[in-house]
Design a protein around this motif. Structure first.
Motif, PDB file in Angstrom:
ATOM      1  N   ASP A 137      -5.328  -6.829   8.481  1.00  8.51           N
ATOM      2  CA  ASP A 137      -5.401  -8.010   7.468  1.00  8.51           C
ATOM      3  C   ASP A 137      -6.612  -8.174   7.018  1.00  8.51           C
ATOM      4  O   ASP A 137      -6.676  -9.161   5.991  1.00  8.51           O
ATOM      5  N   ARG A 180      -3.677  -0.649  -7.822  1.00  6.46           N
ATOM      6  CA  ARG A 180      -3.074  -1.938  -7.800  1.00  6.46           C
ATOM      7  C   ARG A 180      -1.788  -1.719  -8.452  1.00  6.46           C
ATOM      8  O   ARG A 180      -0.494  -2.238  -8.233  1.00  6.46           O
ATOM      9  N   THR A 225       6.357  -3.713   2.541  1.00  6.66           N
ATOM     10  CA  THR A 225       5.138  -3.979   2.706  1.00  6.66           C
ATOM     11  C   THR A 225       4.247  -3.009   3.546  1.00  6.66           C
ATOM     12  O   THR A 225       3.120  -2.454   3.376  1.00  6.66           O
ATOM     13  N   GLN A 248      -2.253  -8.921   3.260  1.00  2.16           N
ATOM     14  CA  GLN A 248      -2.626  -9.893   2.417  1.00  2.16           C
ATOM     15  C   GLN A 248      -3.200  -9.524   1.059  1.00  2.16           C
ATOM     16  O   GLN A 248      -2.673 -10.200   0.085  1.00  2.16           O
ATOM     17  N   SER A 249      -3.725  -8.336   0.881  1.00  2.00           N
ATOM     18  CA  SER A 249      -4.253  -7.452  -0.258  1.00  2.00           C
ATOM     19  C   SER A 249      -2.743  -7.487  -1.117  1.00  2.00           C
ATOM     20  O   SER A 249      -2.905  -7.506  -2.497  1.00  2.00           O
ATOM     21  N   ARG A 292       0.033  -8.749  -0.964  1.00  2.00           N
ATOM     22  CA  ARG A 292       0.649  -9.783  -1.560  1.00  2.00           C
ATOM     23  C   ARG A 292      -0.180 -10.578  -2.804  1.00  2.00           C
ATOM     24  O   ARG A 292       0.500 -11.031  -3.581  1.00  2.00           O
ATOM     25  N   ASN A 293      -1.546 -10.479  -2.461  1.00  2.00           N
ATOM     26  CA  ASN A 293      -2.192 -10.991  -3.667  1.00  2.00           C
ATOM     27  C   ASN A 293      -2.090 -10.249  -4.832  1.00  2.00           C
ATOM     28  O   ASN A 293      -1.799 -10.824  -5.905  1.00  2.00           O
ATOM     29  N   ILE A 294      -1.954  -8.856  -4.668  1.00  2.00           N
ATOM     30  CA  ILE A 294      -1.979  -8.135  -6.009  1.00  2.00           C
ATOM     31  C   ILE A 294      -0.553  -8.423  -6.569  1.00  2.00           C
ATOM     32  O   ILE A 294      -0.481  -8.338  -7.741  1.00  2.00           O
ATOM     33  N   ALA A 309       1.428 -10.905  -6.376  1.00  2.00           N
ATOM     34  CA  ALA A 309       1.429 -12.275  -6.858  1.00  2.00           C
ATOM     35  C   ALA A 309       0.732 -12.267  -8.084  1.00  2.00           C
ATOM     36  O   ALA A 309       0.964 -13.094  -9.201  1.00  2.00           O
ATOM     37  N   GLU A 310      -0.455 -11.532  -8.425  1.00  2.00           N
ATOM     38  CA  GLU A 310      -1.314 -11.770  -9.618  1.00  2.00           C
ATOM     39  C   GLU A 310      -0.602 -11.105 -10.568  1.00  2.00           C
ATOM     40  O   GLU A 310      -0.927 -11.276 -11.986  1.00  2.00           O
ATOM     41  N   SER A 354       5.375 -15.054   8.380  1.00  2.00           N
ATOM     42  CA  SER A 354       4.470 -15.997   7.974  1.00  2.00           C
ATOM     43  C   SER A 354       3.876 -17.096   8.797  1.00  2.00           C
ATOM     44  O   SER A 354       5.062 -17.610   9.375  1.00  2.00           O
TER      45      SER A 354
END
Length: 249
Positions: A22, A66, A79, A91-92, A94-96, A98-99, A143
Motif C-alpha cells: 500500500d 492509468r 483490485t 490505494q493508488s 483507488r486514487n486513479i 476516483a480521479e 476499509s
C-alpha cells in the motif's frame, strides 16, 4: 515500571503489507497498527525489508497504465488483479479510479458479483483484544471506515475515557500512560490528552511521598501535588506504606 506486560506484539506481516503493497510511510503504518514509527521501522529492518529513502514520493504512474487501470476497474476486474498486473498499490488504484470519475465499489466486489461478508465476530474479537480499527481493517480486508461503522453498530465505538478522580486513580494503578491506554483500549495520545485536560500529573515515588507528608502533613502534601487526599492515601497504600503511621495534618 515497564509496559511490557500490556504490550501487544507487532503484526510484522501486516506492517510489511502496508509499507510495501500500500506504499504507506513508516509513520503511517505505525498509526494504522497502533505502534510507534520506531517500532515499525525496527521490525521492517529486522524482516529484511528495503526501506524507501525518507521523503521520497511514490513513483509516477504513466498515463497509459492509468488508463488501463480505469478500463479494467470499469470492466469489473478485482483490485487485487489490477495490483498484480500493473504493480501498483491498492490505494493508488483507488486514487486513479476516483480521479477518473468512476464510482468506487464497496467491499471490493465487481458489478453484479456477490459482496463479501464482513466477519463481525472476528472484528469484535479483535476489538476486545485492543486492536485499533486500522489494524482490524488490514486483517479483515475491508476499509478502515467500513470497520469503524461496523464496530459502532455493534456498540464498539470510541470508548469514553474516565475523568477526574477515577482517571487519576486508574493512572496510578496502571503505572504509565501506555499501560493505561492498553487497559482502556485506546491510544496513548488520547490518555495523555485526558490527563492534561484534567490537570493530572504523575505522583512522586513512595519514599518521596512519605517524606513530603511527614514534612507538611497529608492535606498540605495533597494540595502541593495537586491531587486529592484520597489519591495520595491510595498511592501510599499501593506502595505498602502504613498510612495510619503517617501524619494526616
Amino acid at each position: 515500571m515497564t509496559d511490557s506486560p500490556a504490550r501487544r506484539a507487532l503484526d510484522v506481516a501486516a506492517a510489511i503489507r502496508l509499507y510495501v503493497d500500500d506504499e504507506l510511510t513508516v509513520r503511517q503504518v505505525g498509526q494504522r497498527l497502533g505502534f510507534s514509527h520506531t517500532a515499525v521501522h525496527d521490525a521492517l529492518v529486522a524482516a529484511g525489508v528495503q526501506l524507501r529513502p525518507r521523503g521520497s514520493r511514490a513513483k509516477r504512474i504513466p498515463a497509459k497504465t492509468r488508463a488501463a487501470i480505469v478500463a479494467g476497474y470499469k470492466a469489473g476486474e478485482r483490485t487485487a488483479v489490477l495490483r498484480a498486473r500493473h504493480q501498483v498499490s491498492a490505494q493508488s488504484i483507488r486514487n486513479i479510479v476516483a480521479e477518473a470519475g468512476v464510482p468506487l465499489r464497496q467491499g471490493g466486489c465487481p458489478p453484479g458479483g456477490r459482496r463479501r461478508r464482513f466477519d463481525r465476530d472476528r472484528a469484535v474479537l479483535l476489538a476486545r483484544q485492543g486492536w485499533p480499527a486500522g489494524a482490524i481493517a488490514v486483517m479483515t480486508g475491508f476499509s478502515e471506515g467500513h470497520v469503524r461503522r461496523e464496530l459502532r453498530a455493534l456498540g464498539y465505538g470510541r470508548r469514553p475515557i474516565p475523568a477526574g478522580e477515577e482517571l487519576a486513580m486508574r493512572y496510578d494503578r496502571a503505572g504509565s500512560i501506555r499501560a493505561l491506554a492498553a487497559e482502556l483500549g485506546c491510544s496513548p495520545g488520547r490518555v495523555k490528552n485526558a490527563l492534561e485536560r484534567d490537570g493530572i500529573r504523575r505522583l512522586p515515588k513512595a519514599a518521596e511521598l512519605v517524606a513530603l507528608v511527614r514534612e507538611v502533613g497529608g492535606r498540605a502534601a495533597a494540595a502541593r501535588l495537586g491531587c486529592s487526599l484520597a489519591r495520595l492515601r491510595a498511592a501510599l497504600e499501593a506502595a505498602g506504606v502504613p498510612v495510619r503511621a503517617v501524619p494526616a495534618a
